[in-house]
Design a protein around this motif. Structure first.
Motif, PDB file in Angstrom:
ATOM      1  N   LEU A   1       9.524   2.027   3.310  1.00 40.37           N
ATOM      2  CA  LEU A   1      11.008   1.574   3.670  1.00 40.37           C
ATOM      3  C   LEU A   1      11.903   2.803   3.997  1.00 40.37           C
ATOM      4  O   LEU A   1      12.397   3.045   4.868  1.00 40.37           O
ATOM      5  CB  LEU A   1      11.506   0.859   2.432  1.00 40.37           C
ATOM      6  CG  LEU A   1      11.011  -0.451   2.091  1.00 40.37           C
ATOM      7  CD1 LEU A   1      11.676  -1.363   1.103  1.00 40.37           C
ATOM      8  CD2 LEU A   1      11.037  -1.600   3.431  1.00 40.37           C
ATOM      9  N   ARG A   2      11.488   4.124   3.107  1.00 38.41           N
ATOM     10  CA  ARG A   2      12.309   5.168   3.541  1.00 38.41           C
ATOM     11  C   ARG A   2      11.860   5.745   4.687  1.00 38.41           C
ATOM     12  O   ARG A   2      12.612   6.434   5.524  1.00 38.41           O
ATOM     13  CB  ARG A   2      12.000   6.142   2.461  1.00 38.41           C
ATOM     14  CG  ARG A   2      12.680   6.092   1.178  1.00 38.41           C
ATOM     15  CD  ARG A   2      12.614   7.204   0.223  1.00 38.41           C
ATOM     16  NE  ARG A   2      11.216   7.688  -0.253  1.00 38.41           N
ATOM     17  CZ  ARG A   2      10.636   7.360  -1.162  1.00 38.41           C
ATOM     18  NH1 ARG A   2      10.999   6.450  -1.994  1.00 38.41           N
ATOM     19  NH2 ARG A   2       9.431   7.611  -1.456  1.00 38.41           N
TER      20      ARG A   2
ATOM     21  N   PHE B   1       0.704  -1.496  -0.091  1.00 36.92           N
ATOM     22  CA  PHE B   1       0.232  -0.043   0.138  1.00 36.92           C
ATOM     23  C   PHE B   1       0.718   1.403  -0.032  1.00 36.92           C
ATOM     24  O   PHE B   1       0.294   2.315  -0.144  1.00 36.92           O
ATOM     25  CB  PHE B   1      -0.743   0.178   1.109  1.00 36.92           C
ATOM     26  CG  PHE B   1      -1.625  -1.436   1.321  1.00 36.92           C
ATOM     27  CD1 PHE B   1      -2.543  -1.530   0.465  1.00 36.92           C
ATOM     28  CD2 PHE B   1      -1.312  -1.986   2.533  1.00 36.92           C
ATOM     29  CE1 PHE B   1      -3.252  -3.038   0.639  1.00 36.92           C
ATOM     30  CE2 PHE B   1      -1.817  -3.527   2.540  1.00 36.92           C
ATOM     31  CZ  PHE B   1      -2.777  -3.756   1.785  1.00 36.92           C
ATOM     32  N   GLY B   2       2.195   1.065   0.247  1.00 35.82           N
ATOM     33  CA  GLY B   2       3.116   2.250   0.317  1.00 35.82           C
ATOM     34  C   GLY B   2       4.307   1.962  -0.530  1.00 35.82           C
ATOM     35  O   GLY B   2       4.900   3.227  -0.502  1.00 35.82           O
TER      36      GLY B   2
ATOM     37  N   PRO C   1       5.922   0.379  13.000  1.00 34.65           N
ATOM     38  CA  PRO C   1       4.574   0.457  12.351  1.00 34.65           C
ATOM     39  C   PRO C   1       3.808   1.714  12.178  1.00 34.65           C
ATOM     40  O   PRO C   1       3.113   2.199  11.192  1.00 34.65           O
ATOM     41  CB  PRO C   1       3.777  -0.422  13.400  1.00 34.65           C
ATOM     42  CG  PRO C   1       4.556  -1.351  14.009  1.00 34.65           C
ATOM     43  CD  PRO C   1       6.009  -0.450  13.946  1.00 34.65           C
ATOM     44  N   ILE C   2       4.294   2.880  13.333  1.00 36.35           N
ATOM     45  CA  ILE C   2       3.825   3.992  13.117  1.00 36.35           C
ATOM     46  C   ILE C   2       4.444   4.549  11.769  1.00 36.35           C
ATOM     47  O   ILE C   2       3.715   5.466  11.071  1.00 36.35           O
ATOM     48  CB  ILE C   2       4.148   4.890  14.395  1.00 36.35           C
ATOM     49  CG1 ILE C   2       3.348   4.266  15.446  1.00 36.35           C
ATOM     50  CG2 ILE C   2       3.749   6.465  14.138  1.00 36.35           C
ATOM     51  CD1 ILE C   2       3.680   4.650  16.900  1.00 36.35           C
ATOM     52  N   ALA C   3       5.768   4.572  11.629  1.00 34.60           N
ATOM     53  CA  ALA C   3       6.542   4.921  10.509  1.00 34.60           C
ATOM     54  C   ALA C   3       5.772   4.561   9.056  1.00 34.60           C
ATOM     55  O   ALA C   3       5.444   5.564   8.220  1.00 34.60           O
ATOM     56  CB  ALA C   3       7.846   4.679  10.348  1.00 34.60           C
ATOM     57  N   ALA C   4       5.480   3.371   9.209  1.00 33.17           N
ATOM     58  CA  ALA C   4       4.751   2.694   7.796  1.00 33.17           C
ATOM     59  C   ALA C   4       3.493   3.139   7.763  1.00 33.17           C
ATOM     60  O   ALA C   4       3.184   3.733   6.406  1.00 33.17           O
ATOM     61  CB  ALA C   4       4.865   1.097   8.098  1.00 33.17           C
ATOM     62  N   MET C   5       2.426   3.686   8.648  1.00 31.57           N
ATOM     63  CA  MET C   5       1.270   4.228   8.580  1.00 31.57           C
ATOM     64  C   MET C   5       1.586   5.446   8.162  1.00 31.57           C
ATOM     65  O   MET C   5       0.619   6.090   7.124  1.00 31.57           O
ATOM     66  CB  MET C   5       0.419   4.097   9.722  1.00 31.57           C
ATOM     67  CG  MET C   5      -0.877   4.508   9.645  1.00 31.57           C
ATOM     68  SD  MET C   5      -2.017   3.762   8.667  1.00 31.57           S
ATOM     69  CE  MET C   5      -2.678   2.683   9.926  1.00 31.57           C
TER      70      MET C   5
END
Length: 294
Positions: free
Chosen positions: A217-218, A211-212, A232-236
């Motif tokens: 990853l960045r 989805f991103g 997980p917060i960074a991914a969201m």
């Protein structure tokens, strides 16, 4: 197929009915045992506090293990019924959605009240954008703690794995604080939670990739504030394109989050949940994981 059936029935229970009453909820029992032992221990210094906290954690984990083994002592169909109930108690898909969805409101005080129910930080000084951020952060972090991780340990170790993980996660939520009261008493619980969440937190990030893409990853390369919970917060944050910030702890870049972004986060949440449920189902169906049978 027996373990798969237990999993699917537990999943159906969660979606249809949500959480069991607090009186008979194993996770509530874990918290009450920890709270009772915490309240009875008068702080005496770093080493005694650490030993007492370690013993507290081990007693709660032992209770979770004993609880998870009860179904194996019961005749059919009671063994399956209890296993479904206990497994369902280890994860919380519907209730997490419901709690976060309550923060989607134009009334700032209602938003503040709803956010205070799902985050540990003081919501009184937060403006609207930071309240929205807190809601999305809680959703992202608890997607790992309340869905991905317990089912990951169910795959590996069956019901004992799922319940022991939830016991440790509950201990960390209650005792794992860096303050005068819990610095040493809660240290073992906090470190054990770190160990158990190391793989699931990174697995959760992988589940966001469809989805991103590379942006996930960045953002995760910026997640150097915590061992696990900020991943997980960074991914969201990457998927939504909004900044998520716990003042003084971390901040991931993007535009200011609004109510619509909480709604979008909930949609992403369900996509990841469906993705993970699909993975778990396939792994149980093919029998390629060492999950224990009831």
């Amino acid at each position: 197929m027996d373990v798969l059936t237990v999993f699917l029935l537990a999943l159906l229970w969660d979606i249809l009915f949500g959480e069991p009453p607090a009186l008979v909820h194993p996770v509530v029992w874990f918290g009450r045992i920890a709270g009772f032992l915490d309240g009875r221990w008068a702080r005496k210094g770093p080493l005694p506090d650490f030993l007492a906290g370690t013993l507290t954690a081990l007693l709660v984990v032992a209770f979770a293990l004993v609880l998870s083994l009860i179904p194996s002592c019961l005749p059919f169909p009671l063994n399956y019924a209890l296993m479904v109930y206990l497994l369902k108690s280890s994860f919380a898909i519907r209730s997490l959605h419901e709690h976060v969805a309550r923060t989607v409101t134009e009334d700032i005080e209602e938003k503040r009240k709803a956010a205070s129910m799902i985050v540990s930080r003081n919501t009184d000084p937060l403006d609207e954008a930071h309240l929205n951020s807190a809601s999305v952060e809680s959703l992202a972090e608890n997607l790992n703690d309340s869905v991905i991780a317990p089912l990951f340990y169910f795959l590996l170790f069956g019901l004992p794995g799922a319940l022991i993980y939830r016991a440790v996660n509950t201990l960390d939520a209650m005792l794992g604080y860096r303050n005068e009261r819990y610095e040493f008493f809660g240290k073992f619980s906090a470190r054990l939670d770190d160990v158990l969440n190391f793989i699931p937190a990174r697995l959760t990030v992988l589940l966001y990739l469809p989805f991103g893409g590379r942006k996930v990853l960045r953002h995760c390369r910026l997640a150097r504030f915590k061992l696990n919970s900020d991943k997980p917060i960074a991914a969201m944050s990457a998927v939504l394109g909004v900044w998520l910030e716990k003042p003084g702890v971390y901040r991931f870049p993007g535009r200011a989050p609004g109510n619509e972004d909480i709604r979008r986060a909930l949609r992403v949440y369900w996509l990841v949940v469906v993705e993970w449920v699909g993975v778990v189902t396939v792994l149980l169906l093919t029998g390629v994981v060492p999950c224990l049978s009831p």
